[in-house]
Design a protein around this motif. Structure first.
Motif, PDB file in Angstrom:
ATOM      1  N   ILE A  34      -7.280   8.499  -8.708  1.00 18.47           N
ATOM      2  CA  ILE A  34      -6.037   8.570  -8.407  1.00 18.47           C
ATOM      3  C   ILE A  34      -5.877   9.485  -7.175  1.00 18.47           C
ATOM      4  N   GLN A  35      -6.673  10.219  -6.953  1.00 21.31           N
ATOM      5  CA  GLN A  35      -6.959  11.180  -5.791  1.00 21.31           C
ATOM      6  C   GLN A  35      -7.346  10.188  -4.490  1.00 21.31           C
ATOM      7  N   ARG A  36      -8.356   9.146  -4.883  1.00 22.73           N
ATOM      8  CA  ARG A  36      -8.675   8.177  -4.022  1.00 22.73           C
ATOM      9  C   ARG A  36      -7.417   7.493  -3.303  1.00 22.73           C
ATOM     10  N   VAL A  37      -6.578   7.015  -4.238  1.00 18.62           N
ATOM     11  CA  VAL A  37      -5.400   6.090  -4.020  1.00 18.62           C
ATOM     12  C   VAL A  37      -4.378   7.077  -3.081  1.00 18.62           C
ATOM     13  N   LYS A  38      -4.212   8.134  -3.388  1.00 19.05           N
ATOM     14  CA  LYS A  38      -3.424   8.931  -2.665  1.00 19.05           C
ATOM     15  C   LYS A  38      -3.924   9.026  -1.312  1.00 19.05           C
ATOM     16  N   ASN A  39      -5.203   9.636  -0.953  1.00 17.57           N
ATOM     17  CA  ASN A  39      -5.666   9.509   0.116  1.00 17.57           C
ATOM     18  C   ASN A  39      -5.797   8.391   0.994  1.00 17.57           C
ATOM     19  N   ALA A  40      -5.935   7.267   0.316  1.00 16.21           N
ATOM     20  CA  ALA A  40      -5.722   6.051   1.232  1.00 16.21           C
ATOM     21  C   ALA A  40      -4.329   5.651   1.348  1.00 16.21           C
ATOM     22  N   ILE A  41      -3.317   6.055   0.730  1.00 15.25           N
ATOM     23  CA  ILE A  41      -1.914   5.959   0.965  1.00 15.25           C
ATOM     24  C   ILE A  41      -1.735   6.878   2.336  1.00 15.25           C
ATOM     25  N   ARG A  42      -2.398   7.938   2.467  1.00 12.72           N
ATOM     26  CA  ARG A  42      -1.989   8.878   3.423  1.00 12.72           C
ATOM     27  C   ARG A  42      -2.450   8.176   4.731  1.00 12.72           C
ATOM     28  N   PHE A  43      -3.751   7.810   4.674  1.00 10.42           N
ATOM     29  CA  PHE A  43      -4.566   7.014   5.846  1.00 10.42           C
ATOM     30  C   PHE A  43      -3.619   5.962   6.198  1.00 10.42           C
ATOM     31  N   VAL A  44      -3.366   5.044   5.329  1.00  6.43           N
ATOM     32  CA  VAL A  44      -2.606   3.468   5.700  1.00  6.43           C
ATOM     33  C   VAL A  44      -1.276   4.036   6.110  1.00  6.43           C
ATOM     34  N   SER A  45      -0.593   4.954   5.723  1.00  6.58           N
ATOM     35  CA  SER A  45       0.681   5.174   6.319  1.00  6.58           C
ATOM     36  C   SER A  45       0.475   5.543   7.906  1.00  6.58           C
ATOM     37  N   LEU A  46      -0.308   6.448   8.118  1.00  2.92           N
ATOM     38  CA  LEU A  46      -0.427   6.622   9.742  1.00  2.92           C
ATOM     39  C   LEU A  46      -1.017   5.280  10.389  1.00  2.92           C
ATOM     40  N   TYR A  47      -1.614   4.624   9.815  1.00  2.00           N
ATOM     41  CA  TYR A  47      -2.001   3.290  10.526  1.00  2.00           C
ATOM     42  C   TYR A  47      -0.874   2.594  10.583  1.00  2.00           C
ATOM     43  N   ILE A 104       5.204  -4.066   7.901  1.00  2.00           N
ATOM     44  CA  ILE A 104       3.836  -3.610   7.881  1.00  2.00           C
ATOM     45  C   ILE A 104       3.342  -2.331   7.017  1.00  2.00           C
ATOM     46  N   GLY A 105       4.544  -1.505   6.838  1.00  2.00           N
ATOM     47  CA  GLY A 105       4.247   0.027   6.004  1.00  2.00           C
ATOM     48  C   GLY A 105       4.491  -0.472   4.689  1.00  2.00           C
ATOM     49  N   PRO A 106       5.211  -1.137   4.160  1.00  2.43           N
ATOM     50  CA  PRO A 106       5.194  -1.464   2.619  1.00  2.43           C
ATOM     51  C   PRO A 106       3.990  -2.320   2.360  1.00  2.43           C
ATOM     52  N   PHE A 107       3.755  -3.386   3.035  1.00  2.63           N
ATOM     53  CA  PHE A 107       2.574  -4.427   2.829  1.00  2.63           C
ATOM     54  C   PHE A 107       1.392  -3.716   2.862  1.00  2.63           C
ATOM     55  N   CYS A 108       1.018  -2.703   4.010  1.00  2.00           N
ATOM     56  CA  CYS A 108      -0.267  -2.078   3.810  1.00  2.00           C
ATOM     57  C   CYS A 108      -0.262  -0.932   2.781  1.00  2.00           C
ATOM     58  N   LEU A 109       0.817  -0.324   2.535  1.00  2.00           N
ATOM     59  CA  LEU A 109       0.751   0.536   1.549  1.00  2.00           C
ATOM     60  C   LEU A 109       0.529   0.106   0.141  1.00  2.00           C
ATOM     61  N   SER A 110       0.588  -1.323  -0.221  1.00  2.00           N
ATOM     62  CA  SER A 110       0.469  -1.583  -1.391  1.00  2.00           C
ATOM     63  C   SER A 110      -0.756  -2.212  -1.703  1.00  2.00           C
ATOM     64  N   MET A 111      -1.687  -2.227  -0.508  1.00  2.00           N
ATOM     65  CA  MET A 111      -3.152  -2.646  -0.501  1.00  2.00           C
ATOM     66  C   MET A 111      -3.965  -1.346  -1.578  1.00  2.00           C
ATOM     67  N   PRO A 112      -3.808  -0.233  -1.143  1.00  2.00           N
ATOM     68  CA  PRO A 112      -4.736   0.807  -1.920  1.00  2.00           C
ATOM     69  C   PRO A 112      -4.238   0.751  -3.263  1.00  2.00           C
ATOM     70  N   VAL A 113      -2.959   0.783  -3.506  1.00  2.00           N
ATOM     71  CA  VAL A 113      -2.413   0.837  -5.027  1.00  2.00           C
ATOM     72  C   VAL A 113      -2.654  -0.550  -5.627  1.00  2.00           C
ATOM     73  N   SER A 114      -2.612  -1.895  -5.073  1.00  2.00           N
ATOM     74  CA  SER A 114      -2.897  -2.728  -5.911  1.00  2.00           C
ATOM     75  C   SER A 114      -4.458  -3.185  -6.063  1.00  2.00           C
ATOM     76  N   ALA A 115      -5.107  -2.480  -5.390  1.00  2.00           N
ATOM     77  CA  ALA A 115      -6.902  -2.426  -5.481  1.00  2.00           C
ATOM     78  C   ALA A 115      -6.870  -1.530  -6.874  1.00  2.00           C
ATOM     79  N   TRP A 116      -6.165  -0.315  -6.867  1.00  2.00           N
ATOM     80  CA  TRP A 116      -6.387   0.327  -8.077  1.00  2.00           C
ATOM     81  C   TRP A 116      -5.936   0.052  -9.170  1.00  2.00           C
ATOM     82  N   LEU A 117      -4.750  -0.659  -9.150  1.00  2.00           N
ATOM     83  CA  LEU A 117      -4.065  -1.482 -10.473  1.00  2.00           C
ATOM     84  C   LEU A 117      -5.324  -2.566 -10.880  1.00  2.00           C
ATOM     85  N   ALA A 118      -5.912  -3.429 -10.100  1.00  2.00           N
ATOM     86  CA  ALA A 118      -6.902  -4.437 -10.393  1.00  2.00           C
ATOM     87  C   ALA A 118      -7.952  -3.899 -10.869  1.00  2.00           C
TER      88      ALA A 118
END
Length: 165
Positions: A32-45, A83-97
């Motif tokens: 859960i913490q990794r997903v949150k960190n990935a979301i922060r990184f991807v948001s900036l990207y 780009i934002g919503p698409f990119c942000l969905s990547m770490p979340v969808s990886a975690w869901l899977a």
């Protein structure tokens, strides 16, 4: 469209790496913490790619395609919002899977498809290609919204569970 798609390459590659990490991790709290960190990184990207992509399109579209494609810049600007919503969905969808919740990804994809289809029917006749671009962005947003809803729902319930020593 191609310029916006270029911004998706890193998050898509990151999704595979994150899936492997999430699947190997036994602690859901850590994931859960990794997903949150990935979301922060991807948001900036995503912000950097969107702003940079739009600025580049102002200069590159006329040079590469000529002045007759000047109208495409507005579509690029719209699609870059996706780009934002698409990119942000990547770490979340990886975690869901990785956490066995693939069906939630399926639900998210179905919601996005339905939103895009309905908005295409409503907006393309009036707004043309810009309507199609906004329908795509709306589709990405609805997909992400569902994924984040499920992620937040799960992460809240996980924190509320009593710990057993």
């Amino acid at each position: 469209g191609t310029l916006a798609q270029m911004g998706w390459l890193l998050p898509q590659a990151m999704q595979s790496v994150l899936y492997t990490r999430y699947a190997a991790e036994k602690s859901q709290q850590e994931n859960i913490q990794r997903v949150k960190n990935a979301i922060r990184f991807v948001s900036l990207y995503a912000v950097g790619m969107s702003v940079g992509g739009y600025v580049l399109s102002l200069y590159l579209v006329p040079v590469l395609f000529g002045s007759s494609f000047q109208g495409a810049i507005s579509c690029i600007g719209i699609l870059l919002w996706g780009i934002g919503p698409f990119c942000l969905s990547m770490p979340v969808s990886a975690w869901l899977a990785a956490s066995g919740r693939v069906v939630w990804n399926l639900h998210a994809a179905c919601i996005g498809f339905i939103v895009c289809l309905l908005l295409d029917v409503l907006w393309i006749p009036s707004w043309g290609i810009q309507g199609a671009a906004w329908a795509s962005v709306s589709s990405y947003l609805s997909t992400l919204a569902y994924q984040l809803f499920r992620f937040r729902q799960y992460s809240r319930s996980f924190r509320l569970r009593p710990t057993h020593a």
